[in-house]
Design a protein around this motif. Structure first.
Motif: not given
Length: 210
Positions: A130-158
């Protein structure tokens, strides 16, 4: 459209190829989930499918680096393209490796921690897609950041999952099986660590471009 974009149009190859690679990672994750869920079934075909996806991804990464040598205008900075290509490649490589381990060790039976790791990987790589798919659409920056936070949350769980999984292993009577499972658990956690690295790269790209 800017006149500069008409004279030297931005090379869309990179974003399209990153999306293709992330899609292959999701497919590999799906196969890994099936592998860990049905250990008593033949494993060879699934491992072959994952390895094929890894080869296809490698070829796409190679094309990215080759294209960098001739592209005049790229949607991301050169160092960003290099880092993202490498981090995505690392995710695919470790998924292929851990699948190879599971097949070679010929595990049978049921191990809930394996399933949980595979599920976390599926969540993480979907967020990457999802994050990669939004690259270049900088108006969706918050959504990319949200995906990054979710990835980090999953890593912490792991990390917590790895700790509890390894602790439980030491109650096992079979030392060989203990060694095999510990090796696999650690590499599954490494998949999520590599996913987290992709998240860091994506987040830094977004910060730079917004």
């Amino acid at each position: 459209m800017r006149i500069w974009d008409i004279i030297l149009p931005e090379d869309k190859f990179f974003l399209e190829t990153f999306r293709e690679i992330s899609g292959k990672i999701v497919l590999a994750s799906t196969q890994l989930n099936e592998l860990t869920s049905f250990l008593d079934k033949p494993k060879g075909l699934i491992c072959q499918k994952i390895h094929k996806l890894e080869h296809e991804s490698d070829e796409l990464v190679r094309k990215i680096f080759a294209r960098l040598e001739v592209s005049l205008i790229t949607p991301l900075e050169l160092d960003e393209i290099n880092r993202l290509a490498k981090s995505l490649d690392d995710v695919m490589d470790i998924i292929d490796w851990v699948a190879h381990q599971i097949c070679n060790y010929q595990l049978t039976g049921t191990y809930p921690h394996l399933n949980t790791f595979a599920e976390l990987i599926s969540i993480s790589v979907t967020e990457i897609q999802e994050g990669v798919g939004l690259l270049g659409s900088w108006e969706e920056a918050d959504e990319i950041k949200k995906s990054c936070k979710n990835i980090n949350h999953v890593y912490n769980r792991s990390r917590d999952l790895l700790s509890s999984a390894v602790t439980e292993l030491f109650s096992m009577q079979d030392p060989i099986l203990l060694i095999k499972l510990k090796d696999i658990y650690e590499n599954l956690e490494e998949v999520l660590q590599e996913c987290n690295d992709v998240g860091h790269v994506l987040n830094e790209i977004v910060i730079r471009h917004t």
